[in-house]
Scaffold this motif. Structure first.
Motif, mmCIF file in Angstrom:
data_model
loop_
_atom_site.group_PDB
_atom_site.id
_atom_site.type_symbol
_atom_site.label_atom_id
_atom_site.label_comp_id
_atom_site.label_asym_id
_atom_site.label_seq_id
_atom_site.Cartn_x
_atom_site.Cartn_y
_atom_site.Cartn_z
ATOM 1 N N ALA A 105 34.551 15.597 17.186
ATOM 2 C CA ALA A 105 33.740 15.405 18.387
ATOM 3 C C ALA A 105 32.994 16.712 18.590
ATOM 4 O O ALA A 105 33.566 17.785 18.458
ATOM 5 C CB ALA A 105 34.625 15.092 19.590
ATOM 6 N N LYS A 152 32.055 11.534 18.146
ATOM 7 C CA LYS A 152 31.682 11.603 19.570
ATOM 8 C C LYS A 152 30.728 12.762 19.781
ATOM 9 O O LYS A 152 30.852 13.819 19.166
ATOM 10 C CB LYS A 152 32.919 11.828 20.452
ATOM 11 N N GLY A 198 29.368 4.566 26.816
ATOM 12 C CA GLY A 198 29.468 5.999 27.092
ATOM 13 C C GLY A 198 29.906 6.269 28.519
ATOM 14 O O GLY A 198 29.955 5.365 29.360
ATOM 15 N N ASP A 242 28.229 10.159 23.877
ATOM 16 C CA ASP A 242 29.358 9.399 24.406
ATOM 17 C C ASP A 242 29.708 9.864 25.808
ATOM 18 O O ASP A 242 30.216 9.094 26.610
ATOM 19 C CB ASP A 242 30.578 9.589 23.495
#
Length: 184
Positions: free
Chosen positions: A51, A77, A142, A99
């Motif tokens: 992420a 992400k 999201g 996200d």
């Protein structure tokens, strides 16, 4: 793992808590990205489920780097923390990849009528326009966390009522927190 990338320490505001303030101590790292994008890609690629979160003074002041990183690196992400003032300059293709958007947009401002025409709920209140922007462009599924003035929950003007209705009926509203001056 979450990889926090500070795109820049620059910011167009002078908030009391911001590192952009006059007299703020020197930071121990560069004010702009100074490493090769390929090195960052190789480092992050070692994680099977990365992420990537963009931070900074105002990370959108490093928008070119943000776009290059998003075009080059595979991440499961994407997250951004922003004051949202440059958000309308971000291309839709990038916005819809986030996200999570964490934002503290400017509020109390008054936008011109020609700007208001770009939004379904007409209002001059800048924070309400930014909130509509998040609703429109946030990636499906999201999440957003947005600081907004506390009167939003009790205002009886048409825009406040319509925006609260939109949040309740069209968004998966999870939590509203109200902090008052005596909440410290």
């Amino acid at each position: 793992m979450i990889f926090n990338i500070i795109l820049t320490h620059r910011c167009q505001k002078n908030c009391l808590y911001c590192q952009n303030q006059e007299g703020y101590p020197d930071v121990p790292f560069p004010l702009e990205i100074s490493y090769a994008l390929e090195d960052l890609k190789n480092f992050i690629s070692k994680d099977p489920h990365p992420a990537v979160a963009f931070y900074g003074g105002e990370p959108l002041m490093g928008m070119e780097w943000m776009e290059r990183i998003m075009d080059t690196i595979r991440a499961e992400k994407w997250v951004i923390q922003t004051n949202a003032q440059l958000l309308r300059e971000v291309g839709t293709a990038y916005l819809q990849r986030f996200d999570v958007i964490l934002a503290n947009p400017p509020f109390g401002g008054k936008e011109r009528k020609e700007i208001q025409q770009n939004f379904p709920i007409k209002t001059g209140e800048t924070a309400f326009l930014f909130l509509q922007h998040f609703i429109k462009y946030l990636k499906a599924g999201g999440r957003a966390a947005v600081v907004i003035k506390n009167t939003f929950l009790s205002n009886t003007d048409n825009a406040s009522i319509a925006l609260r209705k939109e949040l309740l009926e069209s968004c998966n509203l999870h939590t509203c927190l109200l902090y008052t001056s005596d909440a410290a």
